[in-house]
Design a protein around this motif. Sequence first.
Motif, mmCIF file in Angstrom:
data_model
loop_
_atom_site.group_PDB
_atom_site.id
_atom_site.type_symbol
_atom_site.label_atom_id
_atom_site.label_comp_id
_atom_site.label_asym_id
_atom_site.label_seq_id
_atom_site.Cartn_x
_atom_site.Cartn_y
_atom_site.Cartn_z
ATOM 1 N N UNK A 52 25.982 25.306 28.270
ATOM 2 C CA UNK A 52 25.854 26.346 29.294
ATOM 3 C C UNK A 52 26.310 27.687 28.726
ATOM 4 N N UNK A 53 25.611 28.733 29.107
ATOM 5 C CA UNK A 53 26.059 30.091 28.834
ATOM 6 C C UNK A 53 26.345 30.758 30.171
ATOM 7 N N UNK A 54 27.570 31.251 30.327
ATOM 8 C CA UNK A 54 27.972 31.922 31.563
ATOM 9 C C UNK A 54 27.993 33.420 31.296
ATOM 10 N N UNK A 55 27.406 34.208 32.192
ATOM 11 C CA UNK A 55 27.267 35.644 31.998
ATOM 12 C C UNK A 55 27.635 36.401 33.265
ATOM 13 N N UNK A 70 16.527 27.387 25.261
ATOM 14 C CA UNK A 70 16.484 26.729 26.574
ATOM 15 C C UNK A 70 17.864 26.200 27.004
ATOM 16 N N UNK A 71 18.893 26.963 26.681
ATOM 17 C CA UNK A 71 20.248 26.660 27.139
ATOM 18 C C UNK A 71 20.383 27.120 28.586
ATOM 19 N N UNK A 72 21.008 26.318 29.410
ATOM 20 C CA UNK A 72 21.194 26.680 30.821
ATOM 21 C C UNK A 72 22.045 27.938 30.933
ATOM 22 N N UNK A 73 21.557 28.940 31.672
ATOM 23 C CA UNK A 73 22.254 30.207 31.857
ATOM 24 C C UNK A 73 22.649 30.340 33.325
ATOM 25 N N UNK A 74 23.918 30.547 33.569
ATOM 26 C CA UNK A 74 24.390 30.714 34.945
ATOM 27 C C UNK A 74 25.284 31.950 35.011
ATOM 28 N N UNK A 75 25.328 32.567 36.172
ATOM 29 C CA UNK A 75 26.151 33.766 36.342
ATOM 30 C C UNK A 75 27.586 33.366 36.676
ATOM 31 N N UNK A 76 28.474 34.314 36.457
ATOM 32 C CA UNK A 76 29.885 34.095 36.802
ATOM 33 C C UNK A 76 30.047 33.683 38.257
ATOM 34 N N UNK A 77 29.374 34.399 39.168
ATOM 35 C CA UNK A 77 29.539 34.098 40.585
ATOM 36 C C UNK A 77 28.901 32.779 40.976
#
Length: 455
Positions: free
Chosen positions: A63-66, A84-91
């Motif tokens: 996961x990459x958190x941004x 194709x790494x899962x990207x999710x936001x901080x919130x």
Amino acid sequence: MKYYFSGIGGIGMSSLALYLAYKHGITSVLGSNNEMNERVEYLIKKGIKVKLNQDSNLPDIDFLIKTTAIKDTNPELIEAKNRKIAIISRMQLLNSILQEHTSIGITGTDGKTTTTAMVSQIFKNAGKDPTVFLGGIHDSLEDGNFRFGNGIVIAEVDESDGFIEKTETNFSIINNLRPDHLEHYNNEFEKLESSLYKFAKNTKELVILNGDDVHLNKWHLNEKKVLYFGQSEKADYIIKNRHQYNGYQVFEIYHKNTYIGDITLNLPGLHYAYDALASTALSLELGIEFSTIKETFHRYNSVGRRFNILYDKDNLSIIDDYAHTPDEILETIKATKEYFPKRKIITIFQPHRYTRLYFHINDFIDVLKYSDEVLVYRIYSAFEEPINGVDEKKVVEALNSQATFSKYYNSEDEIISDLLQEKNAVLLFVGAGDITDIAKKLSKNKKNRLYNKNG
């Protein structure tokens, strides 16, 4: 699972990184940051690997958190998309944590960090063992901006980027609502209000609202349990007879017509009294004894950069405060006058973000006039691009034309040199940018001079 935080040094990102590190192990968390700061140093000491640059050389992660500050052109984000790494936001990550636990969400334009710290310390002192996500540094939390516990989750919920409308908690506090961060809402206040309204609607058990707020008191949440706090007799929890006494402010709290008790708080200003009242209301509703609440406030220290008195000798005081919206600055100036009623107030103001100055320049001018003098330091962009016509020197020109002495500074050394000459004054530093560094350097300089003089 491997979690990679792009911009791990941010106050919100670092607390989430610590949460995952405690939950899944230190080696499961790593990240990057473009600069070394206090939070990065702390994470490294905890054993989390942090890279001090952002490029396409991503490790093997799941996961990459941004944050919203990470743009589509960021090389880490581009590489994550390519792989194709899962990207999710901080919130999004915070929202998932809040939904998995019994939780309290605290938000509002102003005061959410202080209120979150207050609620957290009350629950900790009551033996509730909370997990806490704080948007600042507080000495009651073992990790500064975070605490890992086995009880209720208490979180400061950021309204700035729109994700709050999908946040679900069991209990919530909304301190106030003002037109800020509109750049994330198509410059429409109605969309910002709608997001906070949805947050309130999503609250499962109890919503605590500021009944004195002109926007919040018009909301219709008939299907929800809603309680109001404020000075109005119509509120459920009411503050009365507030006054300053020996460096403290003291006020009484009522539930409807029933006197609950008095609070003594080592912070001046009505805005802090409101924060304490909201914290008290929620804590009482969740079964915490008033004696615990009262004792917590009597020993309460402010969050980092919230009316921090860095120096106070020989009739000269230096205060560092995070206030960066017009309303926050006005309340902080009023609190300073309340705390130092016979002193000249010199406000050192650093505008934060071009967008905020664009939307609120007249408001800033109106509130800064409450100071005796105003020094304006160069704008802190917070990674925003300049906006044509937005110039902090216009604040100086307007204040001088309205008989409030003002001067512009682009040099840190020059402003420190001038301020070292001040006597019999309060130097109030306000802003969310690097203005805090000047306050700290000035304070250190004054302490060294005092030591050499007395040594």
